[in-house]
Design a protein around this motif. Structure first.
Motif, short mmCIF file in Angstrom:
data_model
loop_
_atom_site.label_atom_id
_atom_site.label_comp_id
_atom_site.label_asym_id
_atom_site.label_seq_id
_atom_site.Cartn_x
_atom_site.Cartn_y
_atom_site.Cartn_z
N GLY A 1 -3.76 107.25 -33.23
CA GLY A 1 -4.73 107.16 -32.15
C GLY A 1 -4.51 105.91 -31.34
O GLY A 1 -3.49 105.23 -31.49
N ARG A 2 -5.46 105.62 -30.48
CA ARG A 2 -5.37 104.42 -29.67
C ARG A 2 -6.72 103.73 -29.63
O ARG A 2 -7.77 104.36 -29.70
CB ARG A 2 -4.92 104.72 -28.25
CG ARG A 2 -5.17 106.08 -27.79
CD ARG A 2 -4.36 106.62 -26.68
NE ARG A 2 -3.42 105.77 -26.08
CZ ARG A 2 -3.21 105.76 -24.77
NH1 ARG A 2 -3.90 106.51 -23.99
NH2 ARG A 2 -2.28 104.97 -24.26
N ILE A 3 -6.65 102.43 -29.52
CA ILE A 3 -7.86 101.62 -29.46
C ILE A 3 -7.91 100.96 -28.10
O ILE A 3 -7.03 100.19 -27.72
CB ILE A 3 -7.91 100.64 -30.65
CG1 ILE A 3 -9.06 99.68 -30.51
CG2 ILE A 3 -6.65 99.85 -30.84
CD1 ILE A 3 -10.18 100.01 -31.44
N MET A 4 -8.95 101.29 -27.32
CA MET A 4 -9.06 100.76 -25.96
C MET A 4 -9.85 99.45 -25.96
O MET A 4 -9.58 98.55 -25.19
CB MET A 4 -9.77 101.77 -25.05
CG MET A 4 -9.18 103.16 -25.03
SD MET A 4 -7.47 103.24 -24.47
CE MET A 4 -7.61 102.70 -22.79
N ASP A 5 -10.90 99.38 -26.79
CA ASP A 5 -11.70 98.15 -26.85
C ASP A 5 -11.95 97.80 -28.31
O ASP A 5 -12.26 98.66 -29.12
CB ASP A 5 -13.08 98.35 -26.20
CG ASP A 5 -13.01 98.38 -24.69
OD1 ASP A 5 -13.65 99.25 -24.09
OD2 ASP A 5 -12.30 97.52 -24.13
N PHE A 6 -11.83 96.53 -28.63
CA PHE A 6 -12.21 96.02 -29.95
C PHE A 6 -12.69 94.60 -29.69
O PHE A 6 -11.99 93.63 -29.93
CB PHE A 6 -11.02 96.04 -30.90
CG PHE A 6 -11.39 95.84 -32.35
CD1 PHE A 6 -11.48 94.57 -32.90
CD2 PHE A 6 -11.64 96.93 -33.16
CE1 PHE A 6 -11.82 94.39 -34.23
CE2 PHE A 6 -11.97 96.76 -34.50
CZ PHE A 6 -12.06 95.49 -35.04
N GLU A 7 -13.91 94.52 -29.14
CA GLU A 7 -14.37 93.23 -28.63
C GLU A 7 -15.49 92.66 -29.46
O GLU A 7 -16.46 93.34 -29.77
CB GLU A 7 -14.86 93.41 -27.18
CG GLU A 7 -13.72 93.70 -26.23
CD GLU A 7 -14.18 93.95 -24.81
OE1 GLU A 7 -13.35 94.36 -24.00
OE2 GLU A 7 -15.38 93.75 -24.53
N TYR A 8 -15.32 91.44 -29.82
CA TYR A 8 -16.36 90.71 -30.53
C TYR A 8 -16.47 89.37 -29.84
O TYR A 8 -15.50 88.61 -29.77
CB TYR A 8 -15.99 90.56 -32.00
CG TYR A 8 -16.70 89.43 -32.69
CD1 TYR A 8 -16.00 88.40 -33.31
CD2 TYR A 8 -18.08 89.38 -32.72
CE1 TYR A 8 -16.66 87.36 -33.93
CE2 TYR A 8 -18.74 88.34 -33.33
CZ TYR A 8 -18.03 87.33 -33.94
OH TYR A 8 -18.68 86.30 -34.55
N PHE A 9 -17.65 89.11 -29.26
CA PHE A 9 -17.82 87.91 -28.44
C PHE A 9 -18.36 86.79 -29.31
O PHE A 9 -19.55 86.65 -29.53
CB PHE A 9 -18.77 88.21 -27.27
CG PHE A 9 -18.31 89.39 -26.46
CD1 PHE A 9 -18.86 90.64 -26.65
CD2 PHE A 9 -17.29 89.25 -25.52
CE1 PHE A 9 -18.42 91.74 -25.92
CE2 PHE A 9 -16.85 90.33 -24.78
CZ PHE A 9 -17.41 91.57 -24.98
N GLU A 10 -17.42 85.99 -29.79
CA GLU A 10 -17.75 84.96 -30.77
C GLU A 10 -18.77 83.96 -30.25
O GLU A 10 -19.66 83.53 -30.94
CB GLU A 10 -16.46 84.23 -31.13
CG GLU A 10 -16.54 83.47 -32.42
CD GLU A 10 -15.16 83.06 -32.92
OE1 GLU A 10 -15.03 81.93 -33.37
OE2 GLU A 10 -14.25 83.89 -32.85
N GLN A 11 -18.61 83.54 -28.99
CA GLN A 11 -19.40 82.44 -28.46
C GLN A 11 -20.64 82.91 -27.74
O GLN A 11 -21.35 82.12 -27.16
CB GLN A 11 -18.54 81.59 -27.50
CG GLN A 11 -17.27 81.05 -28.12
CD GLN A 11 -17.52 80.17 -29.33
OE1 GLN A 11 -18.59 79.56 -29.45
NE2 GLN A 11 -16.58 80.12 -30.25
N SER A 12 -20.91 84.20 -27.69
CA SER A 12 -22.11 84.63 -26.98
C SER A 12 -22.85 85.65 -27.82
O SER A 12 -22.38 86.10 -28.86
CB SER A 12 -21.73 85.25 -25.64
OG SER A 12 -21.38 86.60 -25.81
N ALA A 13 -24.05 86.00 -27.35
CA ALA A 13 -24.87 86.95 -28.11
C ALA A 13 -24.57 88.38 -27.73
O ALA A 13 -25.24 89.30 -28.18
CB ALA A 13 -26.35 86.64 -27.83
N ALA A 14 -23.56 88.59 -26.87
CA ALA A 14 -23.24 89.96 -26.44
C ALA A 14 -22.82 90.80 -27.63
O ALA A 14 -22.18 90.30 -28.56
CB ALA A 14 -22.12 89.92 -25.39
N ALA A 15 -23.19 92.07 -27.62
CA ALA A 15 -22.93 92.96 -28.75
C ALA A 15 -21.44 93.31 -28.81
O ALA A 15 -20.79 93.44 -27.77
CB ALA A 15 -23.76 94.22 -28.62
#
Lengths: 196, 595
Positions: free
Chosen positions: B521-535
C-alpha cells in the motif's frame, strides 16, 4: 379607461413572456460531460489510471486524488482497476515520455502491456484552502478523460468542483469540511458522470 | 492510556511449546533454580530506530533485557549477541532470514530472536515513546511466534490537575519497555489472550472486496474435473463432474451448455439442456447429466462439448470445457482419460477413468503406479490396488485414490498415475496423468511489503508494514511471513518497486516465498505535530494481491485524525500517529475478515 387598461394588460403580459424566455435562455446547459455515443461502455473490464497533472500549489495533490479515485473506482465493482505498481511498470516498459498526457500511439501500446481496455488521465486544477474575506474552506476542482486503448481516442470526459466557502461558512464561520471528504465528494461526482 | 496488544502463533507452537515444557517453563517473576533442563534462550537484537529522532537504541535494548531477566526469561549476554553479529557480518537488525536463523540456532544456541523497532521517541514537553517487538523462532524456517506494540505518553496518567504527568522521557521509555516485556513473559509462560476487538470507529472509508475471493481472500474457482471422457453409447448417459477448489460460505452458481461444433459423423449425439449448477455452501463437487442418443448405423466417432460460463461468487478455472467422446466401434487399446491439471484436497476420493476403446472378450488387466511429490500415507492413499481389472465386455474401470490432509501447509503436492503394459489389450498413447492437489485448508500465507511512503515522516512505510504484520498475526485466518524473509527475497530478486507491486514483481514473490497473498500500500500522511496541540493525522491506502488470479482482491482507503473520537476534555483523543495507525490498521484487518 377601458382602452388604457387593455393596453397596460397587454404590455404586462408581453413583459412577463419576455422575462420567461430570457431566463430560459440563460439556464446553463450541462457542458462538462462527454460520452462517445459509439463506445460500448459495458464492454470495459479493466481500467488503468495514469498519474494526474497537478496544477495546484500542493505537491502531492495529484497523487492524493489519484489514490482516492482508484480505490473508489475499484470499490464500485463495475470494473477492475489495474494496480498503480503495474501501471508504473507499463509506463516504463512502453517508454511513455509524459505519463500525464500520453499520445494515442503510446496508449495503444501501453494498453497491450498492462492489458487495460481503457486508460484514464486527469488534471487536478485546484486543491486546498480557499479564502473569502476572513473565512477559509477547502476546495477541489478536477477533470478526467477516458481513452480507449484499442483506438487511442477519447471516449468520455468530465469535470467536478466541490468545496469552497458556503453561505453557512460565511454566516457561522468554521473551516469547512476536511480535504479528504471534499476530495471523496468530487470523485463521487465524477464517478456519477461516468456511470450515468 | 498505554496501549499494548498481543498476538500469538498457534502452528509452530507445537515445537516451541514442547521446547518450553522440556526446557522447563519459566515462572513469572522467578528465575528457575536448581538443576534441570536449560530454559528457552532468547537473543535480543539491537533496537531498530524508526523514530527519525535519534532514539537511544542501546538504552532501550538494555532496559528490555533487564525487564525480561527480571521476569525469569533467559536472555543471551549482549556481548555474545554482538560477537555473533560481527562474526557473521550481520548489519540488518530489523529481521532475520533463513541462513542467519539457522546460524543463530547452531552457533549462538538461541531458540528465538527478539526484534524491536522504536517507532516514536519524542523528547517534547510531554514525552512519548512507541515500540513494536516480535519474537521469531530460529532454525530452519524463521516464524513469527509473538508480536506486540507498546506506546506510552507522559500525559496518559496525568489525571486531575496533571498530578500524574510524567515529564522524563526515560521514565516513559521504561514504562513502554515494561509493558512489552510483561507481554512477552506472559506469552512464554503459556498465557494466551484473545485478540482485541477491531471496532473503534476508525474504520476505512472505502473498501473493495472481490466477489470471487473466499473468506481467506484466495480466489474460488469452478471447473470440470476432467478435460474429456470416453463413453460407450450403450451406457445411455454420462455424469460429468464439476468441482469447486474450496468450500465456500456463499452459494456458487455456474451456467453450463453444450457448445461448439464437435459432432463427427451422422445422427443426433446427445441431449443436454442448458442449465445452472448450484453449489450449496460447503459443497465442492456437483455433476452434469448428459443423455446420450443411440445411433442406428456405424457412425464413427462422435463427441459433445460441454462448456461452463458466467460463474457467480467464483471465477472460471481450467478446464472450462469438457469433451465427451462417444464410441460405438472402438479398437481395443487402453488409455487414461485426460484429467484436470489440479484438484482440491477436499475432493476426498478421486477416481481416474481407465478406458478401453472396444469391449474385450476376456478381462483386461492393467498394472499401474502412483507417484509424485505427495507422500503416500499423509498425502494420498491408493484405494484401488494394482493391477486394475476391466471385466470382459466392460469399457472402463476406475483407479480410486483417497486424497489425504498431507503435511503442514506448504507447496502444492503432485500425483502422477502411470499405466504399464496391459494384458489382453494394447497400451494407448494416454498412459500418464499428472495432477496438482491444491490445499486450501491451511491458512493463507501473506507477504507484507513495506508501504510506499509519500508522507513527510521517514520510515512511515516500515512502521505501517510492522503494524499490518502484527494485526494480521492476531487474526487466526492468516499466516504472516517473517519480514526479514520478505526483505531477503526482494534483495535476491533485485526487485525495485517504485510505485507499489506490479504483477511482474508479484509472480516471483509468490513463488519464492510460497505466499498466497501479497499486501502492499501507500501512506500519504503520517503526521504527528510534536510541538503543537494539533491532532496526529494518518492517511493510507492498502491492497491485497492474490496468487492465482494475480489481481487485487481487496483494497481500502482510510484516513483519520487523532481527535475524531474525543468526547469531553480530550477523553478519547489519540495522541500519536503511531497509536492512530495501530487503531486504523486493526480496523482495516478486521474489515478484511468480513464477507
Amino acid at each position: 379607461m377601458i382602452r388604457r387598461n387593455t393596453t397596460t394588460g397587454r404590455t404586462a403580459r408581453a413583459l412577463s413572456w419576455t422575462l420567461c424566455v430570457a431566463l430560459a435562455a440563460c439556464a446553463p446547459a450541462v457542458t462538462d460531460v462527454f460520452h462517445d455515443a459509439n463506445m460500448d461502455f459495458g464492454a470495459i473490464r479493466s481500467v488503468a489510471v495514469m498519474p494526474f497533472v497537478n496544477q495546484t500549489r500542493e505537491p502531492l495533490a495529484a497523487e492524493r486524488v489519484r489514490d482516492v479515485f482508484m480505490t473508489m473506482l475499484l470499490s464500485t465493482g463495475a470494473v477492475y482497476v489495474i494496480p498503480a505498481g503495474e501501471v508504473s511498470r507499463g509506463i516504463t516498459r512502453t517508454g511513455i515520455g509524459d505519463p500525464t498526457a500520453p499520445a494515442p500511439e503510446e496508449i495503444i501500446k501501453f494498453g497491450g502491456v498492462v492489458k487495460a481496455d481503457v486508460v484514464i488521465t486527469g488534471t487536478v486544477r485546484e486543491y486546498g484552502e480557499v479564502r473569502s474575506g476572513s473565512v477559509t474552506s477547502q476546495a477541489i476542482s478536477l477533470s478526467m478523460r477516458m481513452i480507449e486503448t484499442r483506438t487511442g481516442k477519447v471516449v468520455w470526459s468530465a469535470s467536478a468542483t466541490k468545496g469552497g466557502v458556503s453561505f453557512a461558512d460565511r454566516l457561522l464561520g468554521g473551516g469547512g469540511a476536511p480535504m479528504n471528504e471534499v476530495t471523496e465528494k468530487a470523485v463521487n461526482a465524477i464517478l456519477d458522470k461516468l456511470f450515468k | 492510556m498505554p496501549s499494548s496488544t498481543n498476538c500469538s502463533n498457534r502452528l509452530p507452537l507445537a515445537a516451541f511449546a514442547a521446547l518450553l515444557v522440556v526446557g522447563g517453563c519459566v515462572q513469572k517473576g522467578a528465575v528457575p533454580a536448581g538443576p534441570g533442563p536449560a530454559p528457552v534462550r532468547i537473543a535480543v537484537l539491537p533496537v531498530e530506530d524508526l523514530s527519525g529522532a535519534g532514539a537511544p537504541a542501546g538504552e532501550v535494548r538494555r532496559s528490555l533485557i533487564t525487564g525480561l531477566r527480571k521476569r525469569g526469561v533467559a536472555v543471551l549476554e549482549e556481548e555474545q549477541v554482538e560477537a555473533f553479529l560481527t562474526k557473521n557480518r550481520i548489519r540488518y537488525i530489523a529481521g532475520i532470514e533463513e541462513s542467519s536463523a539457522q546460524a543463530w540456532k547452531e552457533q549462538a544456541g538461541a531458540d528465538a530472536v527478539l526484534i524491536t523497532s522504536c517507532e516514536l521517541y519524542s523528547r517534547s514537553e510531554v514525552p512519548k515513546v512507541f515500540l513494536t517487538s516480535r519474537l521469531v523462532a530460529t532454525g530452519r524456517a524463521p516464524e513469527v511466534l509473538w508480536m506486540d506494540s507498546a506506546g506510552f505518553s507522559g500525559d496518559d496518567t496525568a489525571g486531575i490537575l496533571g498530578i500524574g504527568l510524567v515529564s522524563e522521557i526515560s521514565a516513559v521509555a521504561d514504562t513502554a519497555v515494561d509493558l512489552l516485556s510483561r507481554s512477552l513473559a506472559r506469552f512464554l509462560s503459556g498465557e494466551r489472550r484473545p485478540a482485541p476487538p477491531a471496532g473503534s470507529g476508525l474504520g476505512p472509508e472505502i473498501v473493495f472486496r472481490s466477489s470471487t475471493a473466499g473468506l481467506d481472500l484466495r480466489e474460488n474457482t469452478v471447473s470440470f474435473l476432467l478435460r474429456s471422457s470416453r463413453l460407450d453409447e450403450r451406457k445411455g448417459s454420462a455424469r460429468i463432474p464439476v468441482v469447486l477448489n474450496a468450500r465456500t460460505a456463499k452459494p456458487v452458481q455456474v451456467d453450463f451448455a453444450a457448445s461448439g461444433r464437435t459432432v463427427r459423423g451422422k445422427g443426433a449425439v446427445a441431449t443436454l439442456r442448458a442449465g445452472t449448477l448450484i453449489f450449496a455452501p460447503g459443497e465442492t463437487v456437483r455433476s452434469i447429466e448428459l443423455a446420450i442418443a443411440k445411433g442406428t448405423l456405424l457412425e464413427g466417432e462422435r463427441s459433445v462439448e460441454v462448456a461452463l460460463r458466467d460463474p457467480r461468487n467464483a471465477a472460471l478455472g481450467g478446464p472450462a470445457v469438457h469433451v465427451v467422446e462417444i464410441a460405438d466401434m472402438p479398437p481395443a487399446t487402453v488409455n487414461l482419460a485426460p484429467a484436470a491439471r489440479s484438484a482440491p484436497k477436499e475432493i476426498g476420493n478421486m477416481t481416474l477413468a481407465v478406458e478401453l476403446t472396444a469391449g474385450a472378450a476376456q478381462d483386461v488387466t492393467v498394472p499401474f503406479t502412483v507417484s509424485g511429490t505427495a507422500a503416500e500415507g499423509p498425502g494420498y492413499r491408493q484405494v484401488t490396488p494394482s493391477p486394475l481389472v476391466i471385466k470382459a465386455g466392460e469399457l472402463s474401470a476406475g483407479i480410486t485414490i483417497a486424497v489425504g490432509d498431507g503435511e503442514r501447509h506448504g507447496p502444492d503436492r503432485t500425483l502422477e498415475v502411470t499405466l504399464q503394459t496391459p494384458v489382453n489389450a494394447l497400451l494407448g498413447p494416454h498412459r500418464v496423468v499428472r495432477l496438482t492437489i491444491e490445499d486450501r485448508s491451511g491458512r493463507p500465507k501473506v507477504a507484507v511489503l513495506p508501504f510506499f511512503n509519500e508522507s513527510t515522516r521517514r520510515n512511515a512505510g516500515e512502521i505501517l508494514m510492522l503494524q499490518f504484520v502484527k494485526e494480521l498475526r492476531m487474526q487466526d485466518r492468516f499466516e504472516v511471513i517473517e519480514p526479514g524473509l520478505v526483505r531477503q527475497h526482494l534483495l535476491n530478486m533485485r526487485t525495485v518497486m517504485d510505485r507499489g507491486a506490479s504483477i511482474a514483481d508479484a509472480g516471483p514473490i509468490f513463488t519464492e516465498l510460497n505466499a498466497d497473498l501479497i499486501l502492499s500500500g501507500r501512506i500519504m500522511d503520517f503526521e504527528y505535530f510534536e510541538q503543537s496541540a494539533a491532532a496526529p493525522k494518518v492517511d493510507l491506502s492498502v491492497e491485497m494481491i492474490e496468487r492465482r488470479s494475480g489481481k487485487v482482491v481487496w483494497s481500502a482507503k482510510s484516513h483519520h485524525r487523532g481527535d475524531e473520537k474525543v468526547l469531553l476534555f480530550d477523553w478519547g483523543r489519540i495522541k500519536t500517529a503511531n497509536a492512530l495507525a495501530e487503531h486504523m490498521v486493526r480496523a482495516l484487518v478486521g474489515k478484511m475478515a468480513e464477507e
